[in-house]
Design a protein around this motif. Structure first.
Motif, mmCIF file in Angstrom:
data_model
loop_
_atom_site.group_PDB
_atom_site.id
_atom_site.type_symbol
_atom_site.label_atom_id
_atom_site.label_comp_id
_atom_site.label_asym_id
_atom_site.label_seq_id
_atom_site.Cartn_x
_atom_site.Cartn_y
_atom_site.Cartn_z
ATOM 1 N N PHE A 284 0.836 -1.201 0.000
ATOM 2 C CA PHE A 284 0.000 0.000 0.000
ATOM 3 C C PHE A 284 0.869 1.248 0.000
ATOM 4 C CE2 PHE A 284 -1.683 3.467 2.624
ATOM 5 C CZ PHE A 284 -2.870 3.766 1.965
ATOM 6 N N TYR A 285 0.446 2.223 -0.801
ATOM 7 C CA TYR A 285 1.013 3.574 -0.768
ATOM 8 C C TYR A 285 -0.156 4.527 -0.964
ATOM 9 C CZ TYR A 285 3.643 7.721 -2.366
ATOM 10 O OH TYR A 285 4.143 8.987 -2.525
ATOM 11 N N TRP A 286 -0.172 5.584 -0.236
ATOM 12 C CA TRP A 286 -1.352 6.453 -0.187
ATOM 13 C C TRP A 286 -1.720 7.045 -1.547
ATOM 14 C CZ3 TRP A 286 -1.484 11.550 -1.628
ATOM 15 C CH2 TRP A 286 -0.259 12.206 -1.775
ATOM 16 N N ASP A 287 -0.751 7.217 -2.443
ATOM 17 C CA ASP A 287 -0.989 7.936 -3.703
ATOM 18 C C ASP A 287 -1.062 6.988 -4.899
ATOM 19 O OD1 ASP A 287 -1.419 10.162 -5.263
ATOM 20 O OD2 ASP A 287 0.701 10.642 -5.497
ATOM 21 N N SER A 289 -4.184 5.461 -6.077
ATOM 22 C CA SER A 289 -5.460 5.495 -6.782
ATOM 23 C C SER A 289 -6.375 6.505 -6.103
ATOM 24 C CB SER A 289 -6.136 4.114 -6.749
ATOM 25 O OG SER A 289 -6.547 3.799 -5.425
ATOM 26 N N ASP A 290 -7.508 6.768 -6.723
ATOM 27 C CA ASP A 290 -8.492 7.670 -6.100
ATOM 28 C C ASP A 290 -8.952 7.116 -4.760
ATOM 29 O OD1 ASP A 290 -8.322 9.407 -8.233
ATOM 30 O OD2 ASP A 290 -10.132 8.663 -9.237
ATOM 31 N N GLU A 291 -9.105 5.786 -4.671
ATOM 32 C CA GLU A 291 -9.563 5.175 -3.418
ATOM 33 C C GLU A 291 -8.515 5.298 -2.313
ATOM 34 O OE1 GLU A 291 -12.242 1.426 -3.859
ATOM 35 O OE2 GLU A 291 -10.758 1.359 -5.479
ATOM 36 N N THR A 292 -7.249 5.033 -2.626
ATOM 37 C CA THR A 292 -6.212 5.155 -1.594
ATOM 38 C C THR A 292 -6.055 6.598 -1.158
ATOM 39 O OG1 THR A 292 -4.426 5.340 -3.240
ATOM 40 C CG2 THR A 292 -4.954 3.135 -2.433
ATOM 41 N N ARG A 293 -6.188 7.522 -2.095
ATOM 42 C CA ARG A 293 -6.072 8.940 -1.746
ATOM 43 C C ARG A 293 -7.240 9.401 -0.873
ATOM 44 N NH1 ARG A 293 -3.479 8.955 -6.881
ATOM 45 N NH2 ARG A 293 -5.449 9.064 -8.022
ATOM 46 N N ALA A 294 -8.435 8.910 -1.175
ATOM 47 C CA ALA A 294 -9.606 9.306 -0.383
ATOM 48 C C ALA A 294 -9.477 8.800 1.052
ATOM 49 C CB ALA A 294 -10.872 8.764 -1.035
ATOM 50 N N PHE A 295 -9.108 7.529 1.218
ATOM 51 C CA PHE A 295 -8.917 6.998 2.575
ATOM 52 C C PHE A 295 -7.809 7.766 3.300
ATOM 53 C CE2 PHE A 295 -6.285 4.329 5.329
ATOM 54 C CZ PHE A 295 -7.207 4.025 6.324
ATOM 55 N N SER A 296 -6.708 7.987 2.608
ATOM 56 C CA SER A 296 -5.551 8.623 3.231
ATOM 57 C C SER A 296 -5.844 10.065 3.635
ATOM 58 C CB SER A 296 -4.346 8.560 2.286
ATOM 59 O OG SER A 296 -4.025 7.214 1.992
ATOM 60 N N LYS A 297 -6.662 10.753 2.853
ATOM 61 C CA LYS A 297 -7.051 12.122 3.215
ATOM 62 C C LYS A 297 -7.846 12.115 4.517
ATOM 63 C CE LYS A 297 -9.626 16.159 1.570
ATOM 64 N NZ LYS A 297 -10.461 16.715 0.468
ATOM 65 N N PRO A 344 -14.155 -12.891 -0.782
ATOM 66 C CA PRO A 344 -13.057 -12.126 -1.385
ATOM 67 C C PRO A 344 -12.764 -10.853 -0.593
ATOM 68 C CG PRO A 344 -14.663 -12.789 -3.042
ATOM 69 C CD PRO A 344 -15.278 -13.098 -1.712
ATOM 70 N N VAL A 345 -11.503 -10.466 -0.566
ATOM 71 C CA VAL A 345 -11.091 -9.235 0.117
ATOM 72 C C VAL A 345 -11.113 -8.100 -0.894
ATOM 73 C CG1 VAL A 345 -9.257 -8.088 1.396
ATOM 74 C CG2 VAL A 345 -9.638 -10.556 1.699
ATOM 75 N N ASN A 346 -11.975 -7.126 -0.655
ATOM 76 C CA ASN A 346 -12.067 -5.967 -1.535
ATOM 77 C C ASN A 346 -12.168 -4.697 -0.702
ATOM 78 O OD1 ASN A 346 -12.181 -6.750 -4.479
ATOM 79 N ND2 ASN A 346 -13.756 -8.123 -3.674
ATOM 80 N N ASP A 347 -11.173 -3.858 -0.826
ATOM 81 C CA ASP A 347 -11.184 -2.551 -0.184
ATOM 82 C C ASP A 347 -10.263 -1.640 -0.983
ATOM 83 O OD1 ASP A 347 -8.497 -3.101 0.666
ATOM 84 O OD2 ASP A 347 -9.238 -4.040 2.488
#
Length: 409
Positions: A284-287, A289-297, A344-347
């Motif tokens: 995982f890295y915060w930047d 996808s849109d989803e990782t960026r939204a969670f990280s924000k 399935p693991v989806n997040d």
């Protein structure tokens, strides 16, 4: 010992009181009229910045995003500091299961603590989902029907980073290794990869954890013929080793520093001048996808720091557990474990991941390189992607597993 509880919002509790009889009957399947999750983490030691309060915040976010309850049953969250001591972690787990009626333990940085908690969880027939410990033994010889290794492990770190570095021509290695279960497993797994790729391990030294002075160990590595000085360390030990390696001029003497386990919080603390060019493996890295960026924000708003992969993993582990409890209609460990393995693991960090029969979560891993100061355009803009590695290549195949749960052909 710090403890703290997060219960469902008052509105959710009031709503639960008005539920129809069929739903109340379903919620009665949950023991003690509540679902209780314990975050066992490092609040005072070398991993406290990369796990700790951030892991607790991530678990809170997962509970809140689930609505604070499951089928009308409130979800309660508690936490404790295991102090990086296996006996403290084990006694906490036993008390949580026997006295506090905790249904599942999450996080558990420090492999020695995790291995102890794994066995108690099996004895008490509850659930443990490990986000932060690294030892691949958790799904190897020490696997149990009650444990899931969620985020990463030493096998994946070794194979992704080790293969890439040896392939680049850096084929002689010297290990600086933390002297506990995690470090031993990481050196073992990485050394095996180096040798399988026709490289050579020319030496290693075991070091006490929470070490402030690496000078004698670095001098031994510097005097060796190795091209690579590999850090089988974590947290503050990794930070101190990288900082002191720069002070000793290991890079200028022709040595290449490889940090086998490095979190973004540690890169942030050290700064890009000290970490630029380091290769690292992470799920995982915060930047990304849109989803990782939204969670990280959202996480940043709570913690004023971007989430580490450990903390992102805690969110995913809690979410998957709650989904399984809802689907199963019970918090009984065997049924919940079966449901988690079938689901399935989806997040935001994992797409169509799976929980294997040995408890290993299979997800893609990523090889990154730390940017130079000139390449970084903003705070926390630290990584550039080198390659993506599919789950089936990153993690140990079942054919090589020592887990007694695995059916051998």
């Amino acid at each position: 010992m710090n403890h703290y509880a997060v219960t469902a919002a008052v509105a959710a509790c009031l709503f639960a009181q008005t539920l129809s009889q069929p739903v109340l009957a379903q919620s009665a399947a949950y023991s003690d009229g509540k679902i209780k999750i314990g975050v066992l983490t490092d609040l005072s030691g070398q991993l406290s910045d990369s796990t700790g309060q951030g892991s607790i915040a991530a678990a809170q976010m997962a509970v809140e995003d689930f609505g604070g309850s499951v089928n009308g049953t409130p979800v309660e969250l508690i936490f404790a500091d295991h102090q990086n001591k296996a006996d403290v972690g084990a006694s906490t787990a036993r008390r949580w299961y026997d006295v506090d009626q905790v249904d599942a333990i999450i996080d558990v940085p420090n492999s020695a603590v995790a291995l102890a908690v794994q066995q108690i969880t099996k004895e008490k027939n509850r659930v443990a989902i490990f986000s932060s410990p690294a030892s691949s033994d958790l799904t190897g010889k020490a696997c149990t029907p009650n444990g899931i290794h969620w985020t990463y492990d030493t096998y994946a770190l070794a194979h992704v980073t080790g293969e890439a570095v040896v392939a680049s021509g850096l084929d002689s290695w010297y290990f600086l290794t933390s002297d506990y279960a995690f470090g031993h497993a990481l050196e073992r797994d990485t050394g095996a990869v180096v040798e399988s790729q026709k490289g050579k391990v020319v030496g290693s030294v075991k070091m006490p954890a929470n070490n402030a002075d690496f000078s004698s160990f670095l001098l031994q590595a510097q005097a060796s013929p190795a091209k690579v000085v590999a850090l089988a360390t974590a947290g503050a030990d990794t930070q101190n080793a990288i900082k002191q390696a720069a002070e000793f001029g290991l890079g200028q003497s022709g040595k290449n520093i490889v940090a086998l386990l490095l979190a973004i919080s540690e890169v942030h603390a050290l700064g890009l001048p000290a970490t630029q060019g380091i290769m690292l493996t992470t799920p995982f890295y915060w930047d990304m996808s849109d989803e990782t960026r939204a969670f990280s924000k959202r996480f940043f708003e709570k913690r004023k720091a971007m989430p580490t992969f450990y903390q992102a993993g805690v969110y995913g582990a809690v979410s998957h557990y709650l989904k399984a409890i809802k689907a199963a209609g019970t918090d009984a460990a065997p049924t919940v474990m079966k449901t988690m393995k079938e689901t399935p693991v989806n997040d935001f960090m994992t797409k169509n991941g799976t929980v294997r029969e040995d408890g290993r979560v299979l997800r893609d891993m990523y090889l990154f390189q730390v940017k130079t100061p000139a390449e970084s355009k903003a705070p926390w803009d630290y990584y550039k992607l080198v390659r993506s590695i599919p789950a089936e290549r990153a993690f140990r195949p079942l054919s090589e597993s020592e887990c007694p749960l695995v059916k051998k052909m």
